[in-house]
Design a protein around this motif. Structure first.
Motif, PDB file in Angstrom:
ATOM      1  N   VAL A 189       0.779  -1.048  -0.011  1.00 32.31           N
ATOM      2  CA  VAL A 189      -0.059  -0.029   0.084  1.00 32.31           C
ATOM      3  C   VAL A 189       0.998   1.196  -0.026  1.00 32.31           C
ATOM      4  O   VAL A 189       0.389   2.195  -0.641  1.00 32.31           O
ATOM      5  N   ALA A 190       1.937   1.109   0.812  1.00 38.14           N
ATOM      6  CA  ALA A 190       2.769   2.430   0.712  1.00 38.14           C
ATOM      7  C   ALA A 190       3.383   2.626  -0.583  1.00 38.14           C
ATOM      8  O   ALA A 190       3.341   3.587  -1.033  1.00 38.14           O
ATOM      9  N   LEU A 195       2.976  12.108   8.798  1.00 37.66           N
ATOM     10  CA  LEU A 195       3.448  12.955   7.673  1.00 37.66           C
ATOM     11  C   LEU A 195       2.433  13.760   7.107  1.00 37.66           C
ATOM     12  O   LEU A 195       2.321  14.847   6.451  1.00 37.66           O
ATOM     13  N   ARG A 196       1.159  12.834   6.763  1.00 37.83           N
ATOM     14  CA  ARG A 196       0.024  13.692   6.221  1.00 37.83           C
ATOM     15  C   ARG A 196      -0.594  14.671   7.009  1.00 37.83           C
ATOM     16  O   ARG A 196      -0.586  15.764   6.316  1.00 37.83           O
ATOM     17  N   ILE A 237       7.737  10.946  -2.703  1.00 41.54           N
ATOM     18  CA  ILE A 237       9.259  10.440  -2.091  1.00 41.54           C
ATOM     19  C   ILE A 237       9.041   9.846  -0.548  1.00 41.54           C
ATOM     20  O   ILE A 237       9.710   8.960  -0.348  1.00 41.54           O
ATOM     21  N   SER A 238       8.399  10.559   0.409  1.00 43.73           N
ATOM     22  CA  SER A 238       8.544   9.976   1.729  1.00 43.73           C
ATOM     23  C   SER A 238       7.649   8.666   1.759  1.00 43.73           C
ATOM     24  O   SER A 238       8.012   7.875   2.436  1.00 43.73           O
ATOM     25  N   ILE A 245       0.542   6.991  -6.633  1.00 43.67           N
ATOM     26  CA  ILE A 245      -0.456   7.749  -6.891  1.00 43.67           C
ATOM     27  C   ILE A 245      -0.278   9.151  -6.399  1.00 43.67           C
ATOM     28  O   ILE A 245      -0.680  10.066  -7.335  1.00 43.67           O
ATOM     29  N   ARG A 246       0.551   9.534  -5.718  1.00 40.92           N
ATOM     30  CA  ARG A 246       0.908  10.879  -5.575  1.00 40.92           C
ATOM     31  C   ARG A 246       1.808  11.228  -6.621  1.00 40.92           C
ATOM     32  O   ARG A 246       1.695  12.695  -6.936  1.00 40.92           O
ATOM     33  N   MET A 247       2.614  10.578  -7.457  1.00 39.30           N
ATOM     34  CA  MET A 247       3.120  11.014  -8.616  1.00 39.30           C
ATOM     35  C   MET A 247       2.152  11.138  -9.549  1.00 39.30           C
ATOM     36  O   MET A 247       2.292  11.913 -10.340  1.00 39.30           O
TER      37      MET A 247
END
Length: 364
Positions: A133-134, A313-314, A277-278, A140-142
């Motif tokens: 999932v990570a 982080l979110r 990235i994170s 997905i963020r890309m």
């Protein structure tokens, strides 16, 4: 003159084949599942789990991710609209997915998956699934970056991006009858200047190429409308600014007229890239944690770490991102932060239970 910024203008579309259009977001979204299935197959093989279960858990994941993410967006961010227009919920292609909803959907689906799987308890499967999932979250963020969406707040940071695709697309769509194409470049002529918020706007040139047969008088009429058109559309008004009477230079490319229009871009933090990235680093950390112990970790420990790190982080990133919906502007914390708090709390509780022996310990 300050040109220390990245001008980001790639199209969300990779290519089209007739009526079929392949988009970066869709490719990256699908790649998360395909690569994740390969990694999960490796994990299952190492731990002696049935190979046929991989397809089953992948199906649970696909359905839960899409359904949970869509319902999460609809009811966390725009409940009034979607309750009034329920058919719109099914139009996933129009955009609108929420990671918190996807998380709830995945946890729920895996609970039902684990009920009839010998040797694959609920926490055991969660520990393995969050690894992939990570990775999927990073991809997905890309995809969000390629869509120029979920952008950061305006910033004078040297790593800021000017998101120019929205302005380019707005002008091409609005003036499509007379405009062939629009391109955006950094300008070596205009001088950067700050707006009322102290953000140093970046000098740009809008190169508007008109279709053959369009006269310079017609081109001048279009150019005079550009400031109002850019300001009228949400996709462009917060990223590209053109003064009411901009400097314009007309040139010819064969028989086509080109208008080079002075413009300014609003630099923003590329929050999608930071999250990508994170989250990729989180994937690497969780995989190495599993690989080092070869599965002999307290049940729930990998899942707990994933939830605590990801949503902490979110919570932090939301301070540097634009709010997704207008009602968040009046809130001390936005919806993403509010939803992250219980997720972190759940992760901490699971971690406590895992490392105090209150969850079953997996030993091969």
């Amino acid at each position: 003159m300050n040109l220390d910024f990245i001008l980001w203008t790639p199209s969300p579309e990779m290519f089209s084949l007739g009526a079929i259009t392949v988009r970066w977001y869709g490719l990256l979204f699908a790649s998360g599942f395909l690569i994740g299935q390969y990694i999960l197959a490796h994990i299952f093989a190492k731990e002696g789990k049935p190979e046929e279960d991989i397809n089953a858990v992948t199906m649970y994941m696909v359905i839960a991710t899409v359904l949970g993410a869509r319902l999460g967006h609809c009811f966390f961010y725009e409940p009034d609209y979607f309750l009034a227009h329920p058919i719109e919920i099914f139009k996933v292609w129009n955009g609108g997915l929420a990671s918190h909803g996807a998380t709830v959907g995945i946890i729920t689906a895996l609970y039902f998956y684990s009920r009839n799987r010998k040797g694959q308890s609920f926490l055991w499967i969660l520990d393995r699934i969050v690894i992939v999932v990570a990775l999927g979250g990073a991809l997905i963020r890309m995809g969000n970056l390629m869509n120029s969406e979920i952008v950061g707040r305006p910033s004078n940071s040297p790593v800021a991006f000017v998101f120019g695709y929205g302005g380019k697309d707005v002008l091409e769509q609005h003036f499509g009858q007379v405009v062939e194409k629009v391109s955006i470049q950094k300008s070596g002529i205009s001088q950067a200047h700050a707006n009322a918020q102290g953000i140093e706007l970046k000098p740009l040139t809008l190169s508007v190429q008109f279709k053959e047969g369009v006269s310079q008088a017609q081109a001048q009429e279009v150019v005079s409308q550009i400031p109002q058109v850019l300001a009228a559309y949400e996709a462009s008004r917060e990223d590209i600014e053109v003064e009411s009477s901009p400097k314009v230079q007309f040139t010819q490319a064969g028989t086509a007229t080109i208008a080079n229009v002075e413009a300014y871009g609003v630099p923003r933090l590329p929050s999608q890239l930071f999250e990508a990235i994170s989250t990729f680093l989180l994937f690497a950390f969780l995989y190495l944690m599993w690989n080092k112990k070869k599965g002999n970790t307290p049940e729930g420990s990998i899942f707990g770490l994933f939830v605590v790190i990801l949503f902490s982080l979110r919570f932090i990133y939301e301070f540097y991102k634009e709010n997704q919906v207008a009602f968040e502007d009046k809130m001390p914390l936005n919806m993403g932060q509010i939803l992250s708090i219980p997720m972190v709390a759940i992760g901490l509780i699971v971690l406590y239970m895992a490392y105090t022996g209150k969850t079953k310990v997996k030993v091969q």
